[in-house]
Write an enzyme that holds these catalytic residues in place. Sequence first.
Site, PDB file in Angstrom:
ATOM      1  N   SER A 128       0.860  -1.184   0.000  1.00 60.42           N
ATOM      2  CA  SER A 128       0.000   0.000   0.000  1.00 60.42           C
ATOM      3  C   SER A 128       0.893   1.229   0.000  1.00 60.42           C
ATOM      4  O   SER A 128       2.059   1.153   0.405  1.00 60.42           O
ATOM      5  CB  SER A 128      -0.866  -0.005   1.262  1.00 60.42           C
ATOM      6  OG  SER A 128      -1.594   1.205   1.380  1.00 60.42           O
ATOM      7  N   TYR A 142      -2.493   0.366  10.474  1.00 63.86           N
ATOM      8  CA  TYR A 142      -2.439  -0.348   9.187  1.00 63.86           C
ATOM      9  C   TYR A 142      -1.079  -0.114   8.526  1.00 63.86           C
ATOM     10  O   TYR A 142      -0.464  -1.049   7.999  1.00 63.86           O
ATOM     11  CB  TYR A 142      -3.584   0.182   8.333  1.00 63.86           C
ATOM     12  CG  TYR A 142      -3.687  -0.291   6.906  1.00 63.86           C
ATOM     13  CD1 TYR A 142      -4.063  -1.600   6.588  1.00 63.86           C
ATOM     14  CD2 TYR A 142      -3.474   0.592   5.844  1.00 63.86           C
ATOM     15  CE1 TYR A 142      -4.210  -2.001   5.270  1.00 63.86           C
ATOM     16  CE2 TYR A 142      -3.621   0.204   4.524  1.00 63.86           C
ATOM     17  CZ  TYR A 142      -3.984  -1.103   4.231  1.00 63.86           C
ATOM     18  OH  TYR A 142      -4.135  -1.495   2.916  1.00 63.86           O
TER      19      TYR A 142
HETATM   20  N1  LIG Z   1      -8.529  -0.690  -1.706  1.00 58.51           N
HETATM   21  C1  LIG Z   1      -7.523   0.104  -1.437  1.00 58.51           C
HETATM   22  O1  LIG Z   1      -7.643   1.339  -1.433  1.00 58.51           O
HETATM   23  C2  LIG Z   1      -6.160  -0.493  -1.145  1.00 58.51           C
HETATM   24  C3  LIG Z   1      -5.066   0.367  -1.176  1.00 58.51           C
HETATM   25  C4  LIG Z   1      -3.807  -0.142  -0.909  1.00 58.51           C
HETATM   26  C5  LIG Z   1      -3.649  -1.482  -0.633  1.00 58.51           C
HETATM   27  N2  LIG Z   1      -4.740  -2.302  -0.581  1.00 58.51           N
HETATM   28  C6  LIG Z   1      -4.504  -3.723  -0.282  1.00 58.51           C
HETATM   29  O2  LIG Z   1      -5.005  -4.483  -1.349  1.00 58.51           O
HETATM   30  C7  LIG Z   1      -5.317  -5.796  -0.886  1.00 58.51           C
HETATM   31  C8  LIG Z   1      -6.712  -6.174  -1.370  1.00 58.51           C
HETATM   32  O3  LIG Z   1      -7.641  -5.294  -0.769  1.00 58.51           O
HETATM   33  P1  LIG Z   1      -8.979  -4.814  -1.498  1.00 58.51           P
HETATM   34  O4  LIG Z   1      -8.888  -3.365  -1.645  1.00 58.51           O
HETATM   35  O5  LIG Z   1      -9.253  -5.668  -2.679  1.00 58.51           O
HETATM   36  O6  LIG Z   1     -10.000  -5.066  -0.301  1.00 58.51           O
HETATM   37  P2  LIG Z   1     -11.298  -5.955  -0.130  1.00 58.51           P
HETATM   38  O7  LIG Z   1     -12.228  -5.738  -1.245  1.00 58.51           O
HETATM   39  O8  LIG Z   1     -11.717  -5.680   1.270  1.00 58.51           O
HETATM   40  O9  LIG Z   1     -10.741  -7.449  -0.257  1.00 58.51           O
HETATM   41  C9  LIG Z   1      -9.942  -8.018   0.732  1.00 58.51           C
HETATM   42  C10 LIG Z   1      -9.643  -9.440   0.335  1.00 58.51           C
HETATM   43  O10 LIG Z   1      -8.823 -10.035   1.346  1.00 58.51           O
HETATM   44  C11 LIG Z   1      -9.470 -11.216   1.779  1.00 58.51           C
HETATM   45  N3  LIG Z   1      -9.170 -11.545   3.165  1.00 58.51           N
HETATM   46  C12 LIG Z   1      -9.278 -10.744   4.252  1.00 58.51           C
HETATM   47  N4  LIG Z   1      -8.964 -11.435   5.365  1.00 58.51           N
HETATM   48  C13 LIG Z   1      -8.664 -12.706   4.956  1.00 58.51           C
HETATM   49  C14 LIG Z   1      -8.270 -13.886   5.628  1.00 58.51           C
HETATM   50  N5  LIG Z   1      -8.128 -13.960   6.950  1.00 58.51           N
HETATM   51  N6  LIG Z   1      -8.032 -15.011   4.884  1.00 58.51           N
HETATM   52  C15 LIG Z   1      -8.172 -14.988   3.549  1.00 58.51           C
HETATM   53  N7  LIG Z   1      -8.557 -13.898   2.855  1.00 58.51           N
HETATM   54  C16 LIG Z   1      -8.794 -12.773   3.558  1.00 58.51           C
HETATM   55  C17 LIG Z   1     -10.944 -10.951   1.604  1.00 58.51           C
HETATM   56  O11 LIG Z   1     -11.677 -12.151   1.652  1.00 58.51           O
HETATM   57  P3  LIG Z   1     -13.208 -12.224   2.224  1.00 58.51           P
HETATM   58  O12 LIG Z   1     -14.088 -11.827   1.074  1.00 58.51           O
HETATM   59  O13 LIG Z   1     -13.372 -13.629   2.647  1.00 58.51           O
HETATM   60  O14 LIG Z   1     -13.306 -11.242   3.367  1.00 58.51           O
HETATM   61  C18 LIG Z   1     -10.922 -10.278   0.238  1.00 58.51           C
HETATM   62  O15 LIG Z   1     -10.781 -11.236  -0.776  1.00 58.51           O
HETATM   63  C19 LIG Z   1      -5.167  -5.754   0.630  1.00 58.51           C
HETATM   64  O16 LIG Z   1      -3.926  -6.294   1.006  1.00 58.51           O
HETATM   65  C20 LIG Z   1      -5.216  -4.261   0.933  1.00 58.51           C
HETATM   66  O17 LIG Z   1      -4.561  -3.959   2.141  1.00 58.51           O
HETATM   67  C21 LIG Z   1      -5.985  -1.826  -0.838  1.00 58.51           C
END
Ligand SMILES: NC(=O)c1ccc[n+]([C@@H]2O[C@H](COP(=O)([O-])OP(=O)(O)OC[C@H]3O[C@@H](n4cnc5c(N)ncnc54)[C@H](OP(=O)(O)O)[C@@H]3O)[C@@H](O)[C@H]2O)c1
Length: 226
Positions: A128, A142
């Site tokens: 991130s 975070y």
């Molecule tokens: N969105 C942003 O602005 C942003 C920015 C920078 C970095 N990121 C990073 O990008 C990555 C993906 O996030 P996203 O934005 O796509 O968020 P999201 O839509 O909330 O998706 C999160 C994903 O992680 C999975 N997950 C969470 N806890 C888990 C666990 N204990 N075991 C297995 N899977 C788990 C969720 O599965 P479930 O559906 O089962 O909950 C979902 O598939 C993360 O690492 C996040 O920190 C996001």
Amino acid sequence: MALISGANRGIGEAVSRRLSQDGWALSLGMRRPEMPDFADPERTHLFAYDATTSAEDAWVAEAMARFGRIDAVVANAGVMIPKTVIEAEDEDLDRMFAVNVKAPRRLVKAAFEPLAAGGRGRVIIIASLSGKRVKSAKSGLYAMTKFAAVALAHGIRQSGYDRGIRATAICPGFVDTQMARSITDREPEAMTDPAELADAIAMLIGLSNTASVAEFAVNCQLEEQY
Ligand SMILES: NC(=O)c1ccc[n+]([C@@H]2O[C@H](COP(=O)([O-])OP(=O)(O)OC[C@H]3O[C@@H](n4cnc5c(N)ncnc54)[C@H](OP(=O)(O)O)[C@@H]3O)[C@@H](O)[C@H]2O)c1
């Protein structure tokens, strides 16, 4: 063949979709496995993956039994608890460290020999911009885990370089997913499109061994440095 964690929604789903379109065989880790509509079941393996249960060796073993190779790992599953470093409890930090840092390390460790065997293994750690700077009080806890995730990518790069493994820390700002929508009231159009981020990740995975990208920062808005 690529292993992708948290493949059921958000960035993980977008990367899975893009790599599937590119013809990759996939092993998709998700807590509630369901074959995505875009995936070809002939070359898609599903694994019930909960990042808190140390199931990485079992996942890699199943994926190897099915495909016999692992060319890329995308460690994407992550959680964000919007608490300041002052108001949070140890349990909050432990929960985020478990998913954002410890599980990706175990996953890459489990897949390390298959990744090295092909001579051009690729590791993508979805970190991130919160792994580069602390932009607000509520992102502080975070950020501690995402700084560690960036360090993890560098550690993998150092450990695997001689065997052809290239690791990249992806450092996005707001990406239009459920996670971002839960912490900002920005309009979806004012955030990075997950599909566009997935295009960039596919490009990075496709680079040769002599074009190593250690960190890839991408933002939807102007900041001083990023
Ligand atoms: N969105 C942003 O602005 C942003 C920015 C920078 C970095 N990121 C990073 O990008 C990555 C993906 O996030 P996203 O934005 O796509 O968020 P999201 O839509 O909330 O998706 C999160 C994903 O992680 C999975 N997950 C969470 N806890 C888990 C666990 N204990 N075991 C297995 N899977 C788990 C969720 O599965 P479930 O559906 O089962 O909950 C979902 O598939 C993360 O690492 C996040 O920190 C996001």
